[in-house]
Design an enzyme around this catalytic site. Structure first.
Site, mmCIF file in Angstrom:
data_model
loop_
_atom_site.group_PDB
_atom_site.id
_atom_site.type_symbol
_atom_site.label_atom_id
_atom_site.label_comp_id
_atom_site.label_asym_id
_atom_site.label_seq_id
_atom_site.Cartn_x
_atom_site.Cartn_y
_atom_site.Cartn_z
ATOM 1 N N ARG A 131 0.803 -1.240 0.000
ATOM 2 C CA ARG A 131 0.000 0.000 0.000
ATOM 3 C C ARG A 131 0.832 1.285 0.000
ATOM 4 N NH1 ARG A 131 -3.304 -2.926 3.818
ATOM 5 N NH2 ARG A 131 -4.973 -3.964 2.658
ATOM 6 N N LYS A 181 3.372 11.365 -11.532
ATOM 7 C CA LYS A 181 2.510 10.502 -12.367
ATOM 8 C C LYS A 181 3.256 9.190 -12.569
ATOM 9 C CE LYS A 181 -0.431 13.503 -15.129
ATOM 10 N NZ LYS A 181 -0.737 13.981 -16.499
ATOM 11 N N GLU A 205 9.713 17.579 -25.202
ATOM 12 C CA GLU A 205 9.065 18.000 -23.948
ATOM 13 C C GLU A 205 9.608 19.361 -23.487
ATOM 14 O OE1 GLU A 205 6.491 16.341 -22.773
ATOM 15 O OE2 GLU A 205 6.765 14.180 -22.958
ATOM 16 N N LYS A 263 7.490 22.734 -14.311
ATOM 17 C CA LYS A 263 6.656 21.587 -13.955
ATOM 18 C C LYS A 263 6.303 21.619 -12.472
ATOM 19 C CE LYS A 263 5.473 16.946 -14.618
ATOM 20 N NZ LYS A 263 5.621 15.710 -15.323
ATOM 21 N N GLU A 273 -4.304 16.901 -11.471
ATOM 22 C CA GLU A 273 -4.812 17.294 -12.795
ATOM 23 C C GLU A 273 -6.321 17.477 -12.830
ATOM 24 O OE1 GLU A 273 -2.633 15.548 -16.148
ATOM 25 O OE2 GLU A 273 -4.521 15.541 -17.234
ATOM 26 N N ARG A 283 -2.898 21.471 -14.732
ATOM 27 C CA ARG A 283 -1.881 20.468 -15.066
ATOM 28 C C ARG A 283 -2.122 19.831 -16.441
ATOM 29 N NH1 ARG A 283 1.082 15.820 -11.330
ATOM 30 N NH2 ARG A 283 2.361 15.019 -13.037
ATOM 31 N N ASN A 336 -0.143 18.289 -20.983
ATOM 32 C CA ASN A 336 -0.465 17.244 -21.964
ATOM 33 C C ASN A 336 -0.554 17.782 -23.379
ATOM 34 O OD1 ASN A 336 -0.766 14.718 -20.593
ATOM 35 N ND2 ASN A 336 -2.414 15.693 -19.459
ATOM 36 N N HIS A 381 -0.176 15.484 -26.307
ATOM 37 C CA HIS A 381 -0.198 14.099 -25.837
ATOM 38 C C HIS A 381 -1.433 13.315 -26.258
ATOM 39 C CE1 HIS A 381 3.211 15.514 -23.593
ATOM 40 N NE2 HIS A 381 3.377 14.385 -22.953
ATOM 41 N N HIS A 391 -0.270 9.841 -27.624
ATOM 42 C CA HIS A 391 -0.607 8.543 -27.032
ATOM 43 C C HIS A 391 -1.294 7.643 -28.060
ATOM 44 C CE1 HIS A 391 -0.400 10.246 -22.651
ATOM 45 N NE2 HIS A 391 0.789 10.000 -23.171
ATOM 46 N N HIS A 442 8.383 8.271 -27.327
ATOM 47 C CA HIS A 442 7.344 9.127 -26.749
ATOM 48 C C HIS A 442 7.536 10.589 -27.171
ATOM 49 C CE1 HIS A 442 4.400 10.687 -23.938
ATOM 50 N NE2 HIS A 442 5.316 11.480 -23.410
#
Ligand code: NAD
Ligand code: GLY
Length: 354
Positions: free
Chosen positions: A118, A140, A182, A224, A234, A238, A242, A245, A249, A262
């Site tokens: 956990r 993330k 990026e 960032k 997000e 935030r 993206n 993205h 993706h 990427h």
């Protein structure tokens, strides 16, 4: 050495940036809770850097998980490999995981840390440009699913981030350039002055001038950190990170993970987002051309794969994590240094640009 702080109350953490960081200062141990450490790396990065790292951890009991290299390895199967290693070796809740590698290793290690018993501590030691300017900061964590990129994951912050600029010396040029996508992203989405700074420093960046790289990485991490500090999970701003993205993706999943890097997919994705903006009369064509020019300066692609059109893109974009109530949401650049989240992109406009 630059030390930034990501301010998240009790979960705040430092981001150290320096050349020769890991060999110069023994800062690591102050961020390790107890005696046990497990390093997660891959079969490219470990032979290069794991011995130097272990030399800094002689006061700890250290073992390691070395995964195969590649985006396709950011998988549930390898998540299980890490879990099985931790259980077999009787790691407890006081173990600290160290992610030594690029974004793939950082993301899967962070997700493993979020889930094992956990939640256990983890530290990021990013070794690619992309992971140093983006993925190691902000918490993330995820693995991919064949049906979608980063679809299984958690927001889970590291205890510290150690960015040693010297590790970029061994990075292949194609990977370095992918990281530049990026970097350019930060300029386009919210900082025109930084965009112009990149334009003015192309040759220094390409020749890996350490002072310029340090300045650039610090700027990206600060940007960032500021955004994540104000919107960790997000729910708002935030999402701007993206930019590109949504398309990226889709390209990565459709082409098969690893075929397009990427950062390469993000480069093309940003151009598609800018084309969308032009089609919606929200961006001047001259601004789109200037973005393309900077992206091309780092030998990054600006055109979507030949075999992908509206149908292929939309299939993946329907699962995008930014969607709300089934409505697609896009980050739209409205100028260099300015962007918006929009959910009013018509199918016709999408079809036109794809
Ligand atoms: P990567 O981790 O696959 O690394 C790229 C390649 O460089 C790999 O072959 C790796 O083994 C090699 N490598 C790493 N460091 C090296 C070094 N110092 N010298 C030589 N080779 C080295 O890819 P990446 O571009 O670092 O990261 C991409 C991943 O990051 C994607 O999965 C993406 O989804 C994720 N990402 C996550 C976030 C986030 O916020 N968590 C943000 C952006 C991207
Ligand atoms: N890379 C996008 C984010 O961290 O939010």
């Amino acid at each position: 050495m630059a030390i930034l702080n990501l301010d998240l109350g009790t979960r705040s953490y430092p981001i150290y940036i320096d050349s020769g960081l890991l060999s110069k200062v023994d800062l690591l141990s102050s961020h390790i809770r107890a005696k046990r450490v497990c390093i997660v790396s891959n079969d490219i990065v470990a032979p290069l850097y794991i011995d130097a790292l272990k030399a800094k951890l002689t006061d700890f009991s250290v073992d390691e998980v070395i995964l195969p290299d590649g985006e396709a390895e950011k998988s549930l199967a390898n998540f299980e490999v890490i879990m099985s290693h931790l259980l077999t070796n009787e790691h407890g809740r006081d173990t600290t995981l160290i992610a030594l590698g690029g974004g793939v290793i950082g993301d899967i290690t962070g997700f493993a840390a979020a889930c094992y018993q956990r939640g256990i501590d983890f530290i990021q030691i990013p070794t690619t440009l992309l992971s140093q300017v983006d993925s190691s900061v902000g918490g993330k964590t995820a693995v991919n699913h064949p049906l979608g990129k980063n679809m299984i994951g958690a927001f889970y912050q590291p205890k510290a981030v150690f960015i040693d600029i010297d590790s970029l010396a061994t990075l292949p040029v194609r990977e370095f350039n992918a990281g530049m996508a990026e970097v350019i992203k930060y300029g386009i989405l919210g900082d025109k002055v930084f965009f112009e700074w990149i334009e003015d420093n192309i040759s220094g960046i390409k020749s890996a001038d350490k002072q310029i790289l340090a300045q650039m990485i610090e700027k990206c991490c600060q940007c960032k950190a500021d955004i994540v500090a104000s919107d960790e999970t997000e729910t708002g701003i935030r999402a701007l990170l993206n930019l590109g993205h949504t398309f990226a993706h889709a390209i990565e999943a459709e082409q098969g993970y690893g075929k397009w890097l990427h950062g390469e997919a993000v480069a093309t994705g940003m151009v598609l987002a800018a084309k969308l903006a032009v089609a919606m009369n929200l961006l001047e064509v001259s601004e789109l051309r200037r973005m393309e020019k900077l992206i091309l300066a780092f030998d990054l692609p600006v055109i979507a794969p030949q075999d992908m059109g509206f149908t292929e893109f939309i299939r993946h974009m329907r699962r995008d994590k930014k969607n709300i109530a089934g409505k697609l949401r896009f980050i739209i650049p409205t100028a260099i240094g300015q962007s918006e989240i929009r959910d009013d992109v018509s199918q016709d406009t999408l079809q036109e640009i794809l």
